[in-house]
Design an enzyme around this catalytic site. Structure first.
Site, PDB file in Angstrom:
ATOM      1  N   GLN A  80      -3.155   4.936   9.577  1.00 25.21           N
ATOM      2  CA  GLN A  80      -1.820   4.545  10.033  1.00 25.21           C
ATOM      3  C   GLN A  80      -0.772   5.580   9.628  1.00 25.21           C
ATOM      4  O   GLN A  80      -0.744   6.016   8.472  1.00 25.21           O
ATOM      5  CB  GLN A  80      -1.435   3.190   9.439  1.00 25.21           C
ATOM      6  CG  GLN A  80      -0.125   2.666  10.003  1.00 25.21           C
ATOM      7  CD  GLN A  80       0.328   1.366   9.371  1.00 25.21           C
ATOM      8  OE1 GLN A  80       0.748   1.350   8.225  1.00 25.21           O
ATOM      9  NE2 GLN A  80       0.251   0.276  10.120  1.00 25.21           N
ATOM     10  N   CYS A 120       6.975  -1.833   8.988  1.00 29.29           N
ATOM     11  CA  CYS A 120       7.328  -1.804   7.565  1.00 29.29           C
ATOM     12  C   CYS A 120       8.788  -2.230   7.357  1.00 29.29           C
ATOM     13  O   CYS A 120       9.702  -1.647   7.944  1.00 29.29           O
ATOM     14  CB  CYS A 120       7.109  -0.409   6.983  1.00 29.29           C
ATOM     15  SG  CYS A 120       7.456  -0.399   5.213  1.00 29.29           S
ATOM     16  N   MET A 178      -2.655  -1.881   3.717  1.00 33.42           N
ATOM     17  CA  MET A 178      -1.718  -2.306   2.670  1.00 33.42           C
ATOM     18  C   MET A 178      -1.434  -1.143   1.728  1.00 33.42           C
ATOM     19  O   MET A 178      -2.344  -0.626   1.062  1.00 33.42           O
ATOM     20  CB  MET A 178      -2.297  -3.496   1.889  1.00 33.42           C
ATOM     21  CG  MET A 178      -2.247  -4.802   2.682  1.00 33.42           C
ATOM     22  SD  MET A 178      -2.767  -6.222   1.713  1.00 33.42           S
ATOM     23  CE  MET A 178      -4.539  -5.994   1.694  1.00 33.42           C
ATOM     24  N   GLY A 184      -1.316 -12.151   9.699  1.00 33.63           N
ATOM     25  CA  GLY A 184      -0.388 -13.016   8.964  1.00 33.63           C
ATOM     26  C   GLY A 184      -0.982 -14.363   8.616  1.00 33.63           C
ATOM     27  O   GLY A 184      -1.324 -15.161   9.490  1.00 33.63           O
TER      28      GLY A 184
END
Ligand SMILES: Cc1cc2nc3c(=O)[nH]c(=O)nc-3n(C[C@H](O)[C@H](O)[C@H](O)COP(=O)(O)O)c2cc1C
Length: 352
Positions: A78, A108, A25, A209
Site C-alpha cells: 500500500q 488514513c 496496519m 471493519g
C-alpha cells in the site's frame, strides 16, 4: 445463504485463494504478521502504508517496507501520497519489489498524513484522487486497488460517488472501511454502505471493519455481496481468529502454541527490523498474544520491561517448554531464502 470462505476469487489476473484479506496496519503489518496471516487462512495480505515521498527519496526505512518473501503471495503493497507523478513512481517500485497488487490509501485519518493532502483527505478531492489512480494504473501492469473510508466527516456518503469514478480511472478492486475519518475507530462500521457500493461498481469490493468472527464475516458477505472480508484488529496477536473465520475451527490454542507462534514472530521481526527497532515494536504484541494460553497477568508486564528479545524468548520458552518442538516444526516449514529485494544496498533493509 452461507458463503464458503475457502473459495477463490480474482482481482484481474491475481487469484486470491480465500475470502479473507488481512488488513494493512501501520506499526503491525510486518512480514512476520503477513506470513503468519497467510498460514492461518488469509487469501491476500497487505503491507502497511508506505510513503511515496519516502520511496522517492530512497529513505532506507521506507524501502525496507518493500521487502517481499516468497510465501507472502498474493501480497499488496500500500502506498500513500497526493502527487500523481510521485505515486506512479512509487507504484513502479512496488511492482519491481515483487508485489502482486498496488494498493492506494484513501482512508488514513491521521493528521500527520491528512495535512499533506494524502489519505482520507482525497475523498474530498475526487478529481485529484482519480488522477492518482489513473497515473498509477498507467505506470504498472499490476492490478490497482484502492482502500477508502466512507468519507471525511461523520455521515458522509462520499465513498458512493467517488467509488465508481475510481473504478473508471483504473481501480480493479475497492476496499471500504465504512467509518468516517472523523470517527477514527469509534462507533461501528456501517456495512449498509458496503452493500450500496457493491451495487454501484462492477469490480470486487472488500468489506473492512469490525469483522471479528465467522458469524460476522458470513453476515457481512451475505448482506453486502462483497467478494471478501478484511480483518484488522481482530488478528492482532491472534492468528487463530483467522482460522476460526475461514474454517470455523474455534479451538483455543494451547499455551505451547501461543508461545511457539510468538517466538517465531519475534525471531522473524528481529531479522526484518533488527534487534533495536524490533524490541520496541514487539512490546504491544506480548500483551496481545498472551491474552490466550492462561498466562498469569504479571507475566506480560515482566516481558515488556526486559531489555532484549533473546531474554523474552527465554522466559516464554521456560513458561511452556513443550513449545520448543512446535517452534522447530514452524521454522522447518518456512521457505529458505526466496526473498525478492530491490537492487539496493543491503543496509536498506534494517535487519537485512
Ligand atoms: C493500528 C492500525 C493501523 C492501521 N494502519 C492502516 C494502514 O496503514 N493503511 C490502511 O489502509 N488502513 C490502516 N488501518 C485500518 C485497517 O486496515 C482497517 O480498515 C480498520 O482497522 C477496520 O478494520 P478492523 O475493525 O478489522 O480493525 C489501521 C488500523 C489500525 C488499528
Amino acid at each position: 445463504m452461507l458463503v464458503d470462505l475457502r473459495t477463490s476469487w480474482h482481482i484481474g489476473m491475481v487469484e486470491v485463494p480465500t475470502r479473507l484479506v488481512l488488513a494493512p496496519m501501520a506499526g503491525v503489518s510486518v512480514q512476520a504478521f503477513r506470513r503468519q496471516g497467510r498460514r492461518f487462512g488469509a487469501g491476500l495480505v497487505c503491507s502497511e502504508m508506505v510513503s511515496c515521498a519516502g520511496i522517492e527519496h530512497r529513505n532506507e526505512k521506507t524501502l525496507g517496507y518493500l521487502r517481499v518473501a516468497s510465501d507472502e503471495h498474493p501480497l499488496a503493497i500500500q502506498i500513500f501520497g497526493s502527487n500523481p507523478g510521485t505515486m506512479a513512481e512509487a507504484a513502479r517500485m512496488v511492482e519491481a519489489a515483487g508485489a502482486d497488487l498496488v494498493d492506494i490509501n484513501f482512508g488514513c485519518p491521521v493528521r500527520k498524513v491528512t495535512k499533506t493532502g494524502a489519505g482520507a483527505t482525497l475523498l474530498e478531492d475526487p478529481d485529484l484522487a482519480c488522477r492518482i489512480v489513473s497515473s498509477v494504473a498507467e505506470a504498472v501492469d499490476l492490478p490497482v486497488s484502492v482502500k477508502m473510508r466512507r468519507g471525511l466527516r461523520n455521515g458522509s456518503r462520499d465513498c458512493l460517488s467517488i467509488g465508481p469514478r475510481l473504478v473508471a480511472a483504473g481501480a480493479s478492486v475497492l476496499t471500504l472501511h465504512p467509518r468516517s475519518a472523523q470517527q477514527m475507530y469509534t462507533g461501528t462500521a456501517d456495512h449498509s454502505l458496503t452493500e450500496e457500493l457493491v451495487s454501484l461498481v462492477g469490480v470486487p469490493v472488500i468489506a473492512s471493519g469490525d469483522i471479528t468472527s465467522r458469524a460476522r464475516a458470513q453476515a457481512v458477505l451475505a448482506t453486502t455481496g462483497a467478494a471478501a472480508v478484511m480483518v484488522g484488529r481482530g488478528a492482532q496477536g491472534n492468528p487463530w481468529a483467522l482460522r476460526e473465520i475461514v474454517d470455523g475451527d474455534a479451538t483455543e490454542p494451547s499455551r505451547e502454541e501461543v508461545v511457539a507462534e510468538l517466538v517465531l514472530f519475534i525471531r522473524e521481526t528481529v531479522r526484518e527490523l533488527g534487534e533495536r527497532r524490533a524490541s520496541g515494536f514487539l512490546k504491544k504484541f506480548y500483551a496481545w498474544y498472551l491474552g490466550r494460553g492462561r498466562f498469569p497477568r504479571p507475566f506480560k508486564q515482566e516481558l515488556v520491561v526486559l531489555d532484549s528479545t533473546t531474554e523474552v524468548e527465554r522466559r516464554l520458552i521456560a513458561a511452556a517448554p513443550g513449545s520448543l518442538q512446535l517452534i522447530e516444526q514452524l521454522e522447518a516449514g518456512l521457505p529458505s531464502g526466496g526473498e525478492v529485494t530491490l537492487a539496493l544496498p543491503i543496509s536498506a533493509f534494517g535487519g537485512g
